[in-house]
Write an enzyme that holds these catalytic residues in place. Sequence first.
Site, PDB file in Angstrom:
ATOM      1  N   ASP A   8      49.551  37.321  55.430  1.00  0.00           N
ATOM      2  CA  ASP A   8      49.021  35.956  55.745  1.00  0.00           C
ATOM      3  C   ASP A   8      49.392  35.692  57.286  1.00  0.00           C
ATOM      4  OD1 ASP A   8      52.077  36.318  56.413  1.00  0.00           O
ATOM      5  OD2 ASP A   8      52.948  34.722  55.155  1.00  0.00           O
ATOM      6  N   CYS A  65      53.045  39.785  54.762  1.00  0.00           N
ATOM      7  CA  CYS A  65      53.577  38.618  54.745  1.00  0.00           C
ATOM      8  C   CYS A  65      54.961  38.934  55.775  1.00  0.00           C
ATOM      9  CB  CYS A  65      54.066  37.564  53.523  1.00  0.00           C
ATOM     10  SG  CYS A  65      55.265  37.529  52.649  1.00  0.00           S
ATOM     11  N   THR A  67      58.034  37.851  55.171  1.00  0.00           N
ATOM     12  CA  THR A  67      59.641  39.327  54.817  1.00  0.00           C
ATOM     13  C   THR A  67      58.588  39.897  53.546  1.00  0.00           C
ATOM     14  OG1 THR A  67      59.821  37.423  52.653  1.00  0.00           O
ATOM     15  CG2 THR A  67      61.098  37.134  54.375  1.00  0.00           C
ATOM     16  N   HIS A  98      58.107  58.480  41.605  1.00  0.00           N
ATOM     17  CA  HIS A  98      57.848  57.949  40.355  1.00  0.00           C
ATOM     18  C   HIS A  98      57.671  57.053  39.676  1.00  0.00           C
ATOM     19  CE1 HIS A  98      62.496  59.661  41.218  1.00  0.00           C
ATOM     20  NE2 HIS A  98      61.221  60.448  41.909  1.00  0.00           N
ATOM     21  N   HIS A 133      58.040  60.308  34.789  1.00  0.00           N
ATOM     22  CA  HIS A 133      57.601  59.741  35.265  1.00  0.00           C
ATOM     23  C   HIS A 133      56.906  58.093  34.754  1.00  0.00           C
ATOM     24  CE1 HIS A 133      60.835  60.518  38.035  1.00  0.00           C
ATOM     25  NE2 HIS A 133      60.617  60.945  38.278  1.00  0.00           N
TER      26      HIS A 133
HETATM   27  C1  RB5 Z   1      55.745  32.382  55.985  1.00  0.00           C
HETATM   28  O1  RB5 Z   1      56.428  31.676  56.854  1.00  0.00           O
HETATM   29  C2  RB5 Z   1      56.673  33.195  55.410  1.00  0.00           C
HETATM   30  O2  RB5 Z   1      57.382  31.912  54.346  1.00  0.00           O
HETATM   31  C3  RB5 Z   1      55.628  34.681  54.222  1.00  0.00           C
HETATM   32  O3  RB5 Z   1      55.106  35.099  55.149  1.00  0.00           O
HETATM   33  C4  RB5 Z   1      56.700  34.853  53.520  1.00  0.00           C
HETATM   34  O4  RB5 Z   1      57.749  35.756  54.402  1.00  0.00           O
HETATM   35  C5  RB5 Z   1      56.913  34.585  52.054  1.00  0.00           C
HETATM   36  O5  RB5 Z   1      57.629  35.512  51.182  1.00  0.00           O
END
Ligand code: RB5
Length: 149
Positions: A8, A65, A67, A98, A133
């Site tokens: 994203d 993304c 996180t 694994h 595994h």
């Molecule tokens: C976007 O702001 C953020 O929420 C997305 O990139 C991600 O971290 C969601 O898990």
Amino acid sequence: MKVIISGDHAGMTLRNEVKSVLEELGYEYEDVGADCTASVDYPDYGIGPAERVANGEFDRGILVCGTGIGISISANKVKGIRCALVHDVFSAKATREHNDSNMLAMGERVIGPGLANEIVKTWLTTEFEGGRHLNRVNKITAYEEQCEA
Ligand code: RB5
């Protein structure tokens, strides 16, 4: 090996690092991620690429993304996908050995480009160990089959 990459708006910069690793190692890849910083929804960038790995069009997928969490959750809803959220080199190696993970997710707000570079290289070049595994991965696959029946 053909690799699909996606992410994203919050993963655009780290995705560029992923591309540079793939180019350095000579992997064929397609980038289907967001191409501007306007806010988008991570499921729209995680599910489609996961389907293209699951159907065999690509061997592996790499998602980024903010996180890595939302996009990995999204990818893991697709049958046949084992998407590992990884932010250290030990886990990158372990999840290939694994779990036979076929997708990798990382968070641009969590790690920097140097670590991501090492993670991607390790994840792409580590083989699945099979053996005990494989039995465990087969249990995940069996559960997916059972849910579909
Ligand atoms: C976007 O702001 C953020 O929420 C997305 O990139 C991600 O971290 C969601 O898990």
